[in-house]
Write a protein that holds these residues in place. Sequence first.
Motif, PDB file in Angstrom:
ATOM      1  N   ASN A 145       3.101  -7.305  -9.115  1.00 30.95           N
ATOM      2  CA  ASN A 145       2.727  -8.770  -9.257  1.00 30.95           C
ATOM      3  C   ASN A 145       2.091  -8.953 -10.689  1.00 30.95           C
ATOM      4  O   ASN A 145       0.757  -8.374 -10.818  1.00 30.95           O
ATOM      5  CB  ASN A 145       1.919  -9.149  -8.041  1.00 30.95           C
TER       6      ASN A 145
ATOM      7  N   THR B 291      -0.680  -5.806  -7.762  1.00 25.62           N
ATOM      8  CA  THR B 291      -0.344  -5.260  -6.942  1.00 25.62           C
ATOM      9  C   THR B 291       1.242  -4.982  -6.755  1.00 25.62           C
ATOM     10  O   THR B 291       2.024  -5.988  -7.176  1.00 25.62           O
ATOM     11  CB  THR B 291      -0.763  -5.882  -5.411  1.00 25.62           C
TER      12      THR B 291
ATOM     13  N   PRO C 222       4.464 -13.310  -2.840  1.00 25.02           N
ATOM     14  CA  PRO C 222       4.769 -12.284  -1.895  1.00 25.02           C
ATOM     15  C   PRO C 222       6.169 -12.110  -1.404  1.00 25.02           C
ATOM     16  O   PRO C 222       6.675 -11.126  -0.864  1.00 25.02           O
ATOM     17  CB  PRO C 222       3.840 -12.840  -0.854  1.00 25.02           C
TER      18      PRO C 222
ATOM     19  N   ASN D  99      -1.917 -10.050 -10.093  1.00 24.08           N
ATOM     20  CA  ASN D  99      -2.896  -8.980  -9.598  1.00 24.08           C
ATOM     21  C   ASN D  99      -2.408  -7.730  -9.567  1.00 24.08           C
ATOM     22  O   ASN D  99      -3.242  -6.892  -8.809  1.00 24.08           O
ATOM     23  CB  ASN D  99      -3.384  -9.553  -8.385  1.00 24.08           C
TER      24      ASN D  99
HETATM   25  C1  LIG Z   1      -2.432  -9.953  -4.673  1.00 19.56           C
HETATM   26  O1  LIG Z   1      -1.260 -10.135  -4.170  1.00 19.56           O
HETATM   27  C2  LIG Z   1      -1.048  -9.783  -2.971  1.00 19.56           C
HETATM   28  C3  LIG Z   1       0.202  -9.886  -2.600  1.00 19.56           C
HETATM   29  O2  LIG Z   1       0.998 -10.738  -3.341  1.00 19.56           O
HETATM   30  C4  LIG Z   1      -1.877 -10.629  -2.016  1.00 19.56           C
HETATM   31  O3  LIG Z   1      -1.746 -10.424  -0.935  1.00 19.56           O
HETATM   32  C5  LIG Z   1      -3.230 -10.664  -2.430  1.00 19.56           C
HETATM   33  O4  LIG Z   1      -4.014 -11.470  -2.009  1.00 19.56           O
HETATM   34  C6  LIG Z   1      -3.320 -10.770  -4.160  1.00 19.56           C
HETATM   35  N1  LIG Z   1      -4.700 -10.660  -4.640  1.00 19.56           N
HETATM   36  C7  LIG Z   1      -5.457 -11.274  -5.270  1.00 19.56           C
HETATM   37  C8  LIG Z   1      -6.640 -10.793  -5.572  1.00 19.56           C
HETATM   38  O5  LIG Z   1      -4.979 -12.322  -5.699  1.00 19.56           O
END
Ligand SMILES: *[C@@H]1O[C@H](CO)[C@@H](O)[C@H](O)[C@H]1NC(C)=O
Length: 784
Positions: A376, A381, A411, A379
Amino acid sequence: MRCAAGVVGVLWVVRLAAACPIGYLNMRICSGHGHCATNVTTIGLDESCVCDDGFSGPDCSQRICPSGRAWVDFATANDTAHADYVECSNMGYCDRVTGECICREGLSGSACQRLLCPTVVDELGRVRECRGAGKCLSMREAATQLDLDSVSWSTNYDEWDADAIYGCACDEGFTGFDCSERECPRGDDPLTPGVDEVQLIDCRCTGDASWCNGTIALHFRGQRTDPIPYDATPELVEYYLEALSTITDVDLRFHTGGRDAVFCDGQLGTTVVVTFLAERGDVPSLNVSIDSSSHIAATVFADGASSALRPGISSVTGTKEWVECSNHGTCDRATGMCGCYTGWTTSDGRGNEGPVGDCGALASNYSDYQRVFFYNAANSTESPCPIAKPRWAISTLTARAVCSGVGVCLPDRTCNCSIGYGGHACEFRICPTGHAWWDTAAMNGGSIDAHRSGAVCSNRGTCDLTSGTCNCETSGYKLFDGEACELMACPDDGDNECGKHGRCATMAEFAKNGLVLSASGAKLIVRYSEPWDAYKVRGCLCDASEGVWDYNTSSTSYRGPFAYAYTDWTGYTCEQAFCPTGDNPFTWGVNEVQAINCTARGGSFNVTFRGAHESVLVPWWAEAAKLELELEKVATIRDVTVSYTSNNASSNKTICGDGQFVTVEFESERGDLPLLVVDDSQLDGAINVTEIIRGTKEDVECSAAGICNRDNGQCTCLDGFYSGRDVVPFRYYGAAGQRGDCSFRHSSTKGSKWWNALYEYSYSFVLLRGEAVTELTIFDLLNV
Ligand SMILES: *[C@@H]1O[C@H](CO)[C@@H](O)[C@H](O)[C@H]1NC(C)=O
Ligand SMILES: *[C@@H]1O[C@H](CO)[C@@H](O)[C@H](O)[C@H]1NC(C)=O
Ligand SMILES: *[C@@H]1O[C@H](CO)[C@@H](O)[C@H](O)[C@H]1NC(C)=O
Ligand SMILES: *[C@@H]1O[C@H](CO)[C@@H](O)[C@H](O)[C@H]1NC(C)=O
Ligand SMILES: *[C@@H]1O[C@H](CO)[C@@H](O)[C@H](O)[C@H]1NC(C)=O
Ligand SMILES: *[C@@H]1O[C@H](CO)[C@@H](O)[C@H](O)[C@H]1NC(C)=O
Ligand SMILES: *[C@@H]1O[C@H](CO)[C@@H](O)[C@H](O)[C@H]1NC(C)=O
Ligand SMILES: *[C@@H]1O[C@H](CO)[C@@H](O)[C@H](O)[C@H]1NC(C)=O
Ligand SMILES: *[C@@H]1O[C@H](CO)[C@@H](O)[C@H](O)[C@H]1NC(C)=O
Ligand SMILES: *[C@@H]1O[C@H](CO)[C@@H](O)[C@H](O)[C@H]1NC(C)=O
Ligand SMILES: *[C@@H]1O[C@H](CO)[C@@H](O)[C@H](O)[C@H]1NC(C)=O
Ligand SMILES: *[C@@H]1O[C@H](CO)[C@@H](O)[C@H](O)[C@H]1NC(C)=O
């Protein structure tokens, strides 16, 4: 009566043979394309030509061109326009010598009624519609013939453009508004869940259930198999189905209750399970046809329905995608090849690597796809979103990036692209969309759905994915314009649209500027805003003089080579001029006279005429001379005479008041006129306008005694005819003047026949007015 007839006999010679106009081109009576009117009751009309079919003009020298539905015109009622039977459909000019329409480029048909399909000229110089890669169809044809989704064809499309707007129905493998683009291989997205379509056919014998005979044919997407024997094996039925070009791969199972598997089982019937392995999504239902002499009955079950013979077996609605490049690549429209996103490659149609070319398989060297390559961007991840090399990047050095670097990975593994970017990996720029100029009309909840919105470049241009701009069709001429090719372009003379005498306007603006009068002469508000083309179809709104108010300039304009003749322009490029109109000098008529009965003793009233934009204010105490002055200020009135009906010197000289009653004679405006329109809201009392003498002078171009020169708006009068006088009092039958309308007939052309006719007319007029018929009254009329 008898006495008067005697007077006619004594004074006037017997009628001579009719003298009809001589053609100004060839000196023949009615140009040889017509004959003198016979059996007409209107005095004088027997000296005019009745033209053969296809000819017009006072001397029948002018050919009439074919007509069609107007592309652009003034609405005649709310949301009602595109009149039928308009010469050259307002998209071309009529050649009066040949009778052929000279159409604007891009239009064809004898009446310019048909839009050409997108056209290219190939290497051999041949003009090819749809590049030879599709069929050119009208909206009507497309609605009845084209239906890519089911076999239930034939929607009836009957709007004004049904036979006017044409477009390309591309052959398989081609796409785009002009069929210049290639389709890419389609496939299923293996990352999303999906099931194959399953349909059932219950087949059994009729009559004596123990035995069948005959054949059965299966239909799919408009195609039909050869007749299949009732006792065919699953392999044979599969063979027949896959022989259709609309079916690539099906799997067949027969349920016969444990017996030998044949298509139609004699005792228990067969339930045939057809699984579509290559046709994706919600596949349309198969259909059966059985020869009436066969002893077979068959029923198809689809979309979740269960077999009637074996209720435990159900059909399944397919949910697999059938999308170009399987949602994991970009289609290169020039080559028809998918450019796969990072990690994807061509499949076998079932999710494994193979030859289909659809990006429907994960590349084997990217087996760690799920973990490594996708994250992503927002962020950091892990999240498997598509990675692509952006199409819009100018530099070849631009690297591949998640969502092309211009989207956020969600997601659910999809990219949320920034505004203006599109594609599953945000790899291209989005082009503007509009209502499709041409598409396949379909029934939608009882109403016709056509010209749907959301068509890229309005289906009349090509989208440049690198810049997100539409390249509207250009084949040497420009018919479509606007960011999304959503507008019809107005003709231009190289410098400016609509040349010197008009401006480009939509159908909606045309309606606003049109002149529609109610029966009582009031101007009606007419709009054209609901139909699909209201703000898309445009044409040249020509400059006009009286009656047409220009909302843009807040004015009316006056022009013209003659003192009182205002040249209105016309034609699809506004290059043709209207000529002055006047009274046909072959016939006799009277001016219109209207009466104003106003009983008010206070206040004032407003009066206007023929939709003139501004009215004039008249106080109740005005005298006839003041009313006359005010009326002549109305833009659509040139000359009137206002008189008291009684010359009683003791009567009050105001036009309003008990028993007051004035008449208004129209001396410049010819014909049966609409009533003066009064607004009595400020009047302390009542006011009425009535017609007391219906105007019977004609009001026709060049007075039906000349040919209009459309280049400059001047009449070429036939021999013996000249410009008439503008102000012609009630009893006058014409005099030379500045009107430019050919309404004056020179005495050299007036034979005894003419005098006879005038005498008869005057005689009937005296009778009409209830005067005593004496030679004196008739001579009184003749001598004015
Ligand atoms: C980062 O992305 C994940 C999965 O897409 C999500 O679950 C999570 O809340 C996100 N974190 C932030 C800090 O936005
Ligand atoms: C003239 O008109 C009358 C009435 O319309 C009709 O009955 C008659 O047949 C016509 N005569 C000719 C010669 O056309
Ligand atoms: C089926 O059998 C019936 C009766 O025996 C016969 O009339 C009919 O022609 C047969 N149909 C075919 C297609 O053979
Ligand atoms: C089969 O075709 C007939 C006539 O064309 C139609 O009435 C019927 O609805 C069709 N059945 C299916 C399942 O499409
Ligand atoms: C995977 O294979 C394709 C062609 O088969 C190649 O273009 C690509 O670079 C390879 N990727 C990796 C990470 O090796
Ligand atoms: C996509 O991004 C826009 C703003 O760029 C946001 O308004 C919208 O809610 C996002 N959509 C999803 C499904 O997250
Ligand atoms: C057209 O509709 C408008 C309202 O939208 C109405 O005011 C007007 O009178 C209508 N015109 C006619 C000719 O019916
Ligand atoms: C007329 O008005 C429209 C908007 O109502 C405008 O777009 C157009 O440019 C104007 N045309 C002229 C010639 O002023
Ligand atoms: C004028 O109107 C009044 C009131 O309606 C009526 O009594 C009178 O007869 C009218 N006069 C004429 C000449 O029509
Ligand atoms: C009546 O005419 C006057 C003068 O032309 C004008 O100012 C006024 O607006 C008009 N009133 C109506 C209701 O048309
Ligand atoms: C004549 O007009 C005047 C106003 O100018 C008014 O005062 C008078 O009453 C009128 N006379 C008649 C008989 O209507
Ligand atoms: C005007 O005409 C209407 C209906 O025709 C009638 O009712 C009214 O009395 C008339 N008024 C005048 C002043 O003539």
